[in-house]
Write a protein that holds these residues in place. Structure first.
Motif, PDB file in Angstrom:
ATOM      1  N   ASN A 171       0.821  -1.208   0.000  1.00  0.00           N
ATOM      2  CA  ASN A 171       0.000   0.000   0.000  1.00  0.00           C
ATOM      3  C   ASN A 171       0.859   1.264   0.000  1.00  0.00           C
ATOM      4  OD1 ASN A 171      -1.352   1.839   2.638  1.00  0.00           O
ATOM      5  ND2 ASN A 171      -2.249   1.925   0.598  1.00  0.00           N
ATOM      6  N   HIS A 172       1.911   1.281   0.803  1.00  0.00           N
ATOM      7  CA  HIS A 172       2.776   2.458   0.882  1.00  0.00           C
ATOM      8  C   HIS A 172       3.570   2.662  -0.408  1.00  0.00           C
ATOM      9  CE1 HIS A 172       2.379   4.044   4.991  1.00  0.00           C
ATOM     10  NE2 HIS A 172       2.062   2.806   5.315  1.00  0.00           N
ATOM     11  N   ILE A 173       3.990   1.588  -1.034  1.00  0.00           N
ATOM     12  CA  ILE A 173       4.697   1.707  -2.312  1.00  0.00           C
ATOM     13  C   ILE A 173       3.759   2.295  -3.365  1.00  0.00           C
ATOM     14  CG2 ILE A 173       5.778   0.422  -4.194  1.00  0.00           C
ATOM     15  CD1 ILE A 173       6.825  -1.547  -2.127  1.00  0.00           C
ATOM     16  N   ALA A 174       2.532   1.783  -3.399  1.00  0.00           N
ATOM     17  CA  ALA A 174       1.557   2.293  -4.366  1.00  0.00           C
ATOM     18  C   ALA A 174       1.267   3.768  -4.135  1.00  0.00           C
ATOM     19  CB  ALA A 174       0.266   1.486  -4.266  1.00  0.00           C
ATOM     20  N   ARG A 175       1.138   4.157  -2.898  1.00  0.00           N
ATOM     21  CA  ARG A 175       0.868   5.569  -2.591  1.00  0.00           C
ATOM     22  C   ARG A 175       2.050   6.444  -2.999  1.00  0.00           C
ATOM     23  NH1 ARG A 175      -0.399   7.111   3.526  1.00  0.00           N
ATOM     24  NH2 ARG A 175       1.774   6.444   3.703  1.00  0.00           N
ATOM     25  N   PHE A 176       3.266   5.947  -2.778  1.00  0.00           N
ATOM     26  CA  PHE A 176       4.460   6.708  -3.153  1.00  0.00           C
ATOM     27  C   PHE A 176       4.540   6.881  -4.672  1.00  0.00           C
ATOM     28  CE2 PHE A 176       8.906   6.619  -4.565  1.00  0.00           C
ATOM     29  CZ  PHE A 176       9.382   7.767  -3.948  1.00  0.00           C
ATOM     30  N   LEU A 177       4.187   5.845  -5.418  1.00  0.00           N
ATOM     31  CA  LEU A 177       4.310   5.884  -6.871  1.00  0.00           C
ATOM     32  C   LEU A 177       3.169   6.625  -7.559  1.00  0.00           C
ATOM     33  CD1 LEU A 177       5.494   2.211  -7.556  1.00  0.00           C
ATOM     34  CD2 LEU A 177       6.893   4.286  -7.613  1.00  0.00           C
ATOM     35  N   THR A 178       1.979   6.597  -6.966  1.00  0.00           N
ATOM     36  CA  THR A 178       0.803   7.108  -7.664  1.00  0.00           C
ATOM     37  C   THR A 178       0.112   8.287  -6.991  1.00  0.00           C
ATOM     38  OG1 THR A 178      -0.747   5.618  -6.539  1.00  0.00           O
ATOM     39  CG2 THR A 178       0.348   4.783  -8.513  1.00  0.00           C
ATOM     40  N   GLY A 179       0.364   8.481  -5.704  1.00  0.00           N
ATOM     41  CA  GLY A 179      -0.359   9.520  -4.981  1.00  0.00           C
ATOM     42  C   GLY A 179      -1.771   9.101  -4.622  1.00  0.00           C
ATOM     43  N   ILE A 180      -2.086   7.827  -4.784  1.00  0.00           N
ATOM     44  CA  ILE A 180      -3.419   7.304  -4.470  1.00  0.00           C
ATOM     45  C   ILE A 180      -3.290   6.341  -3.291  1.00  0.00           C
ATOM     46  CG2 ILE A 180      -5.377   5.958  -5.331  1.00  0.00           C
ATOM     47  CD1 ILE A 180      -4.554   6.877  -8.169  1.00  0.00           C
ATOM     48  N   ASP A 181      -4.053   6.597  -2.239  1.00  0.00           N
ATOM     49  CA  ASP A 181      -3.956   5.790  -1.022  1.00  0.00           C
ATOM     50  C   ASP A 181      -5.206   4.927  -0.878  1.00  0.00           C
ATOM     51  OD1 ASP A 181      -3.428   4.701   1.420  1.00  0.00           O
ATOM     52  OD2 ASP A 181      -3.378   6.596   2.541  1.00  0.00           O
ATOM     53  N   ILE A 182      -5.074   3.636  -1.161  1.00  0.00           N
ATOM     54  CA  ILE A 182      -6.185   2.690  -1.013  1.00  0.00           C
ATOM     55  C   ILE A 182      -5.816   1.719   0.103  1.00  0.00           C
ATOM     56  CG2 ILE A 182      -7.672   1.022  -2.156  1.00  0.00           C
ATOM     57  CD1 ILE A 182      -6.771   2.144  -4.833  1.00  0.00           C
ATOM     58  N   HIS A 183      -6.554   1.748   1.178  1.00  0.00           N
ATOM     59  CA  HIS A 183      -6.273   0.833   2.285  1.00  0.00           C
ATOM     60  C   HIS A 183      -6.412  -0.607   1.803  1.00  0.00           C
ATOM     61  CE1 HIS A 183      -6.565  -1.287   6.104  1.00  0.00           C
ATOM     62  NE2 HIS A 183      -6.071  -0.191   6.687  1.00  0.00           N
ATOM     63  N   PRO A 184      -5.525  -1.496   2.228  1.00  0.00           N
ATOM     64  CA  PRO A 184      -5.589  -2.895   1.772  1.00  0.00           C
ATOM     65  C   PRO A 184      -6.907  -3.588   2.094  1.00  0.00           C
ATOM     66  CG  PRO A 184      -3.486  -2.451   2.815  1.00  0.00           C
ATOM     67  CD  PRO A 184      -4.330  -1.237   3.041  1.00  0.00           C
ATOM     68  N   GLY A 185      -7.619  -3.099   3.099  1.00  0.00           N
ATOM     69  CA  GLY A 185      -8.875  -3.740   3.473  1.00  0.00           C
ATOM     70  C   GLY A 185     -10.062  -3.344   2.613  1.00  0.00           C
ATOM     71  N   ALA A 186      -9.912  -2.294   1.821  1.00  0.00           N
ATOM     72  CA  ALA A 186     -11.035  -1.827   0.993  1.00  0.00           C
ATOM     73  C   ALA A 186     -11.413  -2.880  -0.043  1.00  0.00           C
ATOM     74  CB  ALA A 186     -10.666  -0.513   0.318  1.00  0.00           C
ATOM     75  N   LYS A 187     -12.718  -3.005  -0.299  1.00  0.00           N
ATOM     76  CA  LYS A 187     -13.219  -3.971  -1.274  1.00  0.00           C
ATOM     77  C   LYS A 187     -13.582  -3.226  -2.559  1.00  0.00           C
ATOM     78  CE  LYS A 187     -15.108  -6.946   2.351  1.00  0.00           C
ATOM     79  NZ  LYS A 187     -16.344  -7.549   2.920  1.00  0.00           N
ATOM     80  N   ILE A 188     -12.980  -3.638  -3.670  1.00  0.00           N
ATOM     81  CA  ILE A 188     -13.154  -2.939  -4.947  1.00  0.00           C
ATOM     82  C   ILE A 188     -13.649  -3.917  -6.000  1.00  0.00           C
ATOM     83  CG2 ILE A 188     -11.944  -1.730  -6.799  1.00  0.00           C
ATOM     84  CD1 ILE A 188     -10.092  -0.549  -4.725  1.00  0.00           C
ATOM     85  N   GLY A 189     -14.692  -3.514  -6.715  1.00  0.00           N
ATOM     86  CA  GLY A 189     -15.262  -4.349  -7.759  1.00  0.00           C
ATOM     87  C   GLY A 189     -14.501  -4.244  -9.075  1.00  0.00           C
TER      88      GLY A 189
END
Length: 234
Positions: free
Chosen positions: A56-74
């Protein structure tokens, strides 16, 4: 897997007029953020919380988008640009579109369903730039949240919400049935409650001007025909 990826890229291309090919879409930060979230969520469900957070932290660093690992996405979530935040108990349906700087944030855990702090976004919803959707509320299917709106209560299916605190606007059935419109809803089609009376008057004036122009054209056409008939009879 590659077919699913192709369908995902095509779904984004259908909602964004900017890219010329799938290759361009692959460079979008939202694609990378959602892809890395899939990995983080898998780790989170396996109770490997540290590694999930690390992804999650790597993704936020690279994209500026913070998605908590627990979130459910369709399926086919499209995050256009970045700088959005999606909380742990958020749930997102299929074909949802999120523009930049959107927050799916939490409130007091005692408010609403126990352990549910973040919103549920149902299928085909559109969240405009800077929208803040807060608490364990539900945004209904095909709903549209206007730019910078602050939503703290449930949103009905097909509703369009604008303002702080967000209020619904009147949407005709024909508008609800339209296909996805890139960049939201044209201002001329949905009224902002703050200026609704003025916009209605402006629309009425435009309609009157069109009618007057049509009547003038009919009158001129009738006068020309009359003159022609008089000349022919003479």
């Amino acid at each position: 897997m590659f077919r699913d990826l192709g369908e995902y890229l095509d779904s984004i291309k259908a909602r964004d007029p900017a890219p010329r090919s799938r290759w361009e879409v692959l460079l979008y930060p939202g694609i990378l953020a959602v892809g890395m979230h899939r990995i983080a969520h898998w780790l989170f469900k396996g109770e490997l919380y540290f590694f999930a957070r690390f992804i999650n932290h790597i993704a936020r660093f690279l994209t500026g988008i913070d998605i908590h690992p627990g979130a459910k996405i369709g399926r086919h979530l499209f995050i256009d640009h970045g700088f959005s935040v999606i909380g742990e108990t958020a749930e997102i349906g299929d074909n949802v579109t999120i523009y930049q700087c959107v927050t799916l944030g939490g409130t007091n855990p005692a408010n609403g369903v126990g352990g549910k702090r973040h919103p549920t976004i149902e299928d085909d919803a559109i969240l405009g730039s800077g929208a803040q959707i807060l608490g364990p509320i539900t945004v209904g299917r095909r709903a549209r949240i206007g730019a910078n709106a602050v939503v703290t209560q449930d949103v009905a299916e097909g509703a369009t919400m604008v303002g702080v605190r967000a209020r619904p606007t009147l949407v005709q059935v024909e508008q609800y049935q339209k296909e996805f419109t890139p960049y939201g809803t044209p201002c001329s089609e949905v009224f902002d409650p703050a200026t609704q009376k003025l916009e209605i008057l402006q629309c009425e004036m435009e309609q009157l001007q069109k009618r007057i122009a049509a009547y003038a054209e009919e009158r001129d056409s009738g006068s020309a025909d009359k003159i022609t008939d008089e000349r022919d009879s003479a």
